[in-house]
Every structure is written in C-alpha cells, then in structure tokens.
Design a protein around this motif. Structure first.
Motif, PDB file in Angstrom:
ATOM      1  N   LEU A  94       0.715  -1.293   0.095  1.00 34.58           N
ATOM      2  CA  LEU A  94      -0.058  -0.107  -0.117  1.00 34.58           C
ATOM      3  C   LEU A  94       0.853   1.393   0.163  1.00 34.58           C
ATOM      4  O   LEU A  94       1.714   1.334   1.045  1.00 34.58           O
ATOM      5  N   SER A  95       0.473   2.183  -0.812  1.00 35.10           N
ATOM      6  CA  SER A  95       1.437   3.382  -1.203  1.00 35.10           C
ATOM      7  C   SER A  95       0.790   4.445  -0.171  1.00 35.10           C
ATOM      8  O   SER A  95       1.457   5.480   0.027  1.00 35.10           O
ATOM      9  N   ALA A  96      -0.498   4.363   0.457  1.00 36.22           N
ATOM     10  CA  ALA A  96      -0.911   5.358   1.243  1.00 36.22           C
ATOM     11  C   ALA A  96      -2.300   4.929   2.152  1.00 36.22           C
ATOM     12  O   ALA A  96      -2.510   3.515   1.647  1.00 36.22           O
ATOM     13  N   PRO A  97      -2.423   5.367   2.997  1.00 33.01           N
ATOM     14  CA  PRO A  97      -3.393   4.947   3.881  1.00 33.01           C
ATOM     15  C   PRO A  97      -4.826   4.718   3.131  1.00 33.01           C
ATOM     16  O   PRO A  97      -5.136   5.512   2.356  1.00 33.01           O
ATOM     17  N   PRO A  98      -5.782   3.426   3.278  1.00 35.66           N
ATOM     18  CA  PRO A  98      -7.151   3.385   2.652  1.00 35.66           C
ATOM     19  C   PRO A  98      -7.864   4.477   3.011  1.00 35.66           C
ATOM     20  O   PRO A  98      -7.709   5.428   4.058  1.00 35.66           O
ATOM     21  N   PRO A  99      -8.913   5.080   1.847  1.00 33.52           N
ATOM     22  CA  PRO A  99      -9.795   6.033   2.516  1.00 33.52           C
ATOM     23  C   PRO A  99     -10.636   5.601   3.762  1.00 33.52           C
ATOM     24  O   PRO A  99     -10.684   4.480   4.312  1.00 33.52           O
ATOM     25  N   SER A 100     -11.226   6.792   4.193  1.00 40.01           N
ATOM     26  CA  SER A 100     -12.053   6.909   5.640  1.00 40.01           C
ATOM     27  C   SER A 100     -13.088   5.863   5.662  1.00 40.01           C
ATOM     28  O   SER A 100     -13.792   5.508   6.460  1.00 40.01           O
ATOM     29  N   ASP A 101     -13.710   5.769   4.245  1.00 41.55           N
ATOM     30  CA  ASP A 101     -14.946   4.820   4.178  1.00 41.55           C
ATOM     31  C   ASP A 101     -14.592   3.479   4.500  1.00 41.55           C
ATOM     32  O   ASP A 101     -15.375   2.724   4.788  1.00 41.55           O
ATOM     33  N   LEU A 102     -13.300   3.143   4.187  1.00 39.04           N
ATOM     34  CA  LEU A 102     -13.026   1.680   4.228  1.00 39.04           C
ATOM     35  C   LEU A 102     -12.368   1.448   5.831  1.00 39.04           C
ATOM     36  O   LEU A 102     -11.170   1.467   5.990  1.00 39.04           O
ATOM     37  N   CYS A 103     -13.457   1.835   6.778  1.00 37.00           N
ATOM     38  CA  CYS A 103     -13.087   1.591   8.021  1.00 37.00           C
ATOM     39  C   CYS A 103     -12.189   0.510   8.664  1.00 37.00           C
ATOM     40  O   CYS A 103     -11.161   0.781   9.279  1.00 37.00           O
ATOM     41  N   HIS A 104     -12.453  -0.599   8.150  1.00 35.39           N
ATOM     42  CA  HIS A 104     -11.687  -1.770   8.698  1.00 35.39           C
ATOM     43  C   HIS A 104     -10.267  -1.800   7.942  1.00 35.39           C
ATOM     44  O   HIS A 104      -9.148  -2.080   8.921  1.00 35.39           O
ATOM     45  N   ALA A 105     -10.041  -1.579   6.907  1.00 31.81           N
ATOM     46  CA  ALA A 105      -8.935  -1.496   6.273  1.00 31.81           C
ATOM     47  C   ALA A 105      -7.904  -0.400   6.863  1.00 31.81           C
ATOM     48  O   ALA A 105      -6.782  -0.448   7.097  1.00 31.81           O
TER      49      ALA A 105
END
Length: 281
Positions: A94-105
């Motif tokens: 992963l090059s960046a944190p997942p978006p906030s709507d993907l709360c579990h990831a």
C-alpha cells in the motif's frame, strides 16, 4: 453417489459370485476388507473443492482495497491473532492509507504502521500476496511477487517502514546534536570558585601602638581575590589590644602565607599575625 461405478466391464461378463449378492458378500476379492478399501469421490466433484486461489485482487486499486476491507471486517490481522510478517507483506504494497470509508482497512493500516520499528522482529515468514486473503480472489497487484535473486528486504521499491540503517543514522545524528548542546550549556555555566572565610589576629608591639594606623595598614593590602570584612579590637592583657579582622579569599589566588607576609611587612606596627578561624565557603 449414483455415479460411482463398481464394475465397468461388458454385460454378461460378471462371474456367478459377482452376480449373486449373497455369494459376492462372502468373496474377499469382490469386497476387500476395510483396510484395503479405497476412498471414492463422486466422479464430478465440484471444482471449488480443490481451489487454492487466494489474494485481494489489485491492492493498488479501489476494488482491491474494498476486498481487503471486507476481509478485515471480522479480523484484526491478515493471519492469526497477532501482528506478523503477513501484515508486513500486505502493508508494504500500500502506497497510502486506505480512504476513511474503508474503516476496517484503515484501522488495520494505522495499527500495523505503529510497528514500523519492530517489523523485522514480527513472527512468521513473508510470503507472496497470492498466499494471503480470501479464497477465490486472485492476486493481480503489480510488483507484488518478489524476485528470486533478491533478499526479502529488497522485495518492494518503496519501504514505508524505513530501513534500519536510516534509523541508526538518525539516532547517531540526534545523539551528536544533544552532546553538542550539553557541551555548549556546560561551557556557558560559570565554574565554581572555591572561597574561604578567614579570621585574623594581628598583634601590636605594645600598648602604645597606634591601632587605628595598624588597621589602616592592614586594609591597604589589595589583592585579586581578597575582600576585607569587619574588624574589632580584642584585649590581650596589660592594656594591650589585638586587631581581629575578617576577610574572604579565593583559594586559588590568595593563601594565608601570602597574607602573613604582607601584613607582617608593616613591622613598625605589627609584631605577628595568626589565623584564628578558617572556614570553607
């Protein structure tokens, strides 16, 4: 189990023992003992029974992150119940944190990122991405398969954790900076000067000695590190009085032998000098 075949020869070729159920049950060649029996599967077993395809799809795309989020909806880690090399393998893609709507990831990403200084000590062995994730989803992440000729530390072009060498260099630089600051602070701090408080007894020749002149001569002595204090006349006997005078001296600059030499130099007034009290300050 209708499609399980026991006999596949041409009709009419079965022996009499094979056609008679009672005699066939007594024939060990036809009904082998349980220890010799083979396990039979339906001839048309479902294909998913043997499926070993695993992965998250393309983790560098929104669809792959969605698969990862769904996978982590009821899990804390990629494998097991503690952080492991499986989490490191997926995290490094992963090059960046997942978006906030993907709360579990996102929750998992932030948690694994807190282990960046411990990543090499986490348990397990790092494997290709195709060996993690849900069944039936193939791994299509570009650059996720490590080259066989490279070490595990060189698997990915981007190391989000940072290398140990960089951490050691930063720690050494910080240590040198703090040592320099400490040395500068210590240099600015004034050195402790050792001082002593003296009480001197200066004795005249007789009762006719001018004690005011004697004290004036004593106080006329000036030296770096010498400060005169209070004085008084103390009776000795037969009408004779001695001068008792205090002073503060810096130990490295003024000694009692020097004071005695300078005071007794006024031989017209001074007979002798004694140190009545000596205290460190």
């Amino acid at each position: 189990m209708d499609d399980i075949g026991i006999y596949s020869g041409p009709p009419g070729s079965m022996k009499e023992e094979e056609q008679d159920p009672l005699r066939r049950s007594q024939c060990p060649a036809i009904n082998p003992p349980p220890s010799c029996a083979s396990f039979l599967l339906p001839s048309a077993a479902p294909s998913f029974f043997f499926s070993s395809i695993m992965g998250f799809g393309d983790l560098k795309s929104a669809s792959g992150l969605k698969v990862l989020n769904d996978f982590l909806s009821d899990r804390s880690y990629i494998e097991g119940f503690v952080p492991s090399q499986a989490d490191v393998a997926v995290f490094e893609v992963l090059s960046a944190p997942p978006p906030s709507d993907l709360c579990h990831a996102l929750r998992w990403y932030n948690h694994i990122r807190s282990y960046q200084s411990q990543k090499n000590s986490l348990p397990g062995v790092k494997k290709p991405l195709g060996q993690y994730g849900p069944l039936g989803v193939a791994d299509t992440t570009s650059g996720s398969t490590p080259a066989a000729s490279k070490d595990d530390d060189d698997d990915d072009d981007i190391d989000l954790f940072g290398s140990d060498e960089e951490e050691d260099a930063e720690a050494a630089k910080l240590k040198e900076q703090r040592l320099a600051e400490y040395a500068a602070k210590k240099a600015k701090k004034p050195a402790l000067i050792a001082k002593s408080s003296l009480l001197l007894d200066v004795k005249p020749w007789d009762d006719e000695t001018d004690m005011a002149k004697l004290e004036e001569c004593v106080r006329s002595i000036e030296m770096d590190g010498l400060v005169w204090g209070q004085s008084k006349l103390v009776p000795v006997g037969y009408g004779i009085k001695k001068l008792q005078i205090s002073c503060v001296v810096e130990d490295d600059k003024v000694g009692t032998d020097i004071l005695e030499e300078k005071i007794t130099a006024f031989e017209d007034y001074v007979q002798s000098m004694d140190v009545a009290a000596f205290n460190k300050i």
